[in-house]
Enzyme design. Structure first.
Site, PDB file in Angstrom:
ATOM      1  N   LYS A  73      38.476  86.676  32.708  1.00 41.70           N
ATOM      2  CA  LYS A  73      38.007  86.033  33.748  1.00 41.70           C
ATOM      3  C   LYS A  73      37.060  85.028  33.936  1.00 41.70           C
ATOM      4  CE  LYS A  73      39.812  89.688  36.772  1.00 41.70           C
ATOM      5  NZ  LYS A  73      39.829  90.645  37.769  1.00 41.70           N
ATOM      6  N   ARG A  91      41.596  96.966  31.976  1.00 45.17           N
ATOM      7  CA  ARG A  91      42.715  96.272  32.264  1.00 45.17           C
ATOM      8  C   ARG A  91      42.794  94.897  31.462  1.00 45.17           C
ATOM      9  NH1 ARG A  91      44.901  92.674  35.676  1.00 45.17           N
ATOM     10  NH2 ARG A  91      47.105  92.877  36.458  1.00 45.17           N
TER      11      ARG A  91
END
Length: 302
Positions: A224, A264
């Site tokens: 991210k 994740r």
């Protein structure tokens, strides 16, 4: 923290679980298009299992900042063949969707977990679907769809406000019939969180606060933008998404050590190694057998 024994259909381990990401999309932020073909997506999911994934999370709609929604029939076309075949081969499958219609079809096809980044806010029917099927449910902190979510990244105290909003959403879905034992919480790294203001780091630094909600915690920090910003070069240019895999492994190790239920991730093998190290460290070596951390392979969740 709550144990995985409370979660329907999911593996039970003492360690942090690893959820591998399969984006069946042309436009996901880090790997859009690579697994858009169903056959390639299935092969990728099976490869992830071989590398140590406990759960494979299949999604057909990009949620990167600025992304526009796809029609429900297109989302179904993308995910159902992949969910069906992976489940047939004994993989523990999660479906990443905000739509109750897609979740219902995926559960019928063998998915045992619904990963809803909207926490039930995008589709009022989602909570009822989860309640009626009894599947496990990831309830993520969310403030709006991708096209404008970053405008909503305004907080006075990000940890307290995210905590309060997750608690409110938990109450709302339980009122719709969801058993609290079905719920996994996700603080929503990157979703209406500003990399420039440090929101994601504050949430990671206070995982113990979210443990007070009494439910397992999923952390989705892989590749991210807040990692790319942290690793910017001397000219201030952020690292590319795929060049953040080492930083993702660091986040995984720390999250696992601090009690996250699952992470994740896009690259499974190094993150599976990281949770192995974290568990050995947490246990002081009692998890070791013949010098190796005991990490059973993925099991079917039926």
């Amino acid at each position: 923290m709550a144990t995985t024994k409370e979660l329907p259909g999911l593996p039970v381990e003492e360690r942090c679980l690893v959820m591998g990401v399969v984006n069946v999309t042309p436009d996901s932020f880090s790997d859009g298009g690579r697994w858009f073909d169903a056959g390639r997506a299935i092969e990728h999911g099976l490869r992830m299992v071989g590398e140590g994934a406990d759960i494979v999370d299949v999604g057909g709609e990009s949620t990167q900042p600025g992304a526009q929604r796809v029609p429900a029939d297109e989302e179904l076309r993308r995910v159902l063949p992949v969910v069906t075949e992976l489940a047939r081969q004994g993989v523990v499958v999660s479906v990443d969707t905000m739509r109750a219609e897609v979740a219902a079809a995926a559960v019928d096809a063998g998915a045992v977990l619904v990963n809803d980044v909207s926490g039930g806010m995008a589709d009022p029917a989602m909570a009822r679907l989860v309640a009626s099927t009894g599947v496990s449910y990831v309830l993520m902190h969310w403030r709006g769809h991708s096209h404008d979510m970053q405008k909503r990244a305004v907080y006075t105290d990000v940890v307290q406000e995210v905590y309060d909003e997750l608690e409110q959403r938990m109450t709302a879905v339980v009122d719709e019939g969801v058993d609290p034992g079905q719920i996994i919480i996700d603080p929503g790294l990157g979703f209406a969180k500003s990399p420039e203001k440090g929101h994601n780091w504050a949430l990671l630094a206070h995982l113990d606060r979210f443990a007070q909600l009494g439910r397992p915690i999923l952390i989705g920090g892989s590749r991210k933008r807040f990692l790319g910003r942290l690793l910017s070069d001397a000219d201030g240019n952020p690292r590319s998404f795929t060049e953040c895999d080492d930083a993702t492994v660091a986040v995984t190790a720390l999250a696992a050590f601090h009690g996250a239920w699952a992470v994740r991730v896009h690259e499974v093998r190094p993150n599976a190694d990281a949770v192995r190290v974290a568990q050995a460290w947490r246990s002081g070596g009692t998890a070791l057998i013949d010098g190796r951390a005991e990490i059973p392979r993925v099991r079917g969740g039926q």
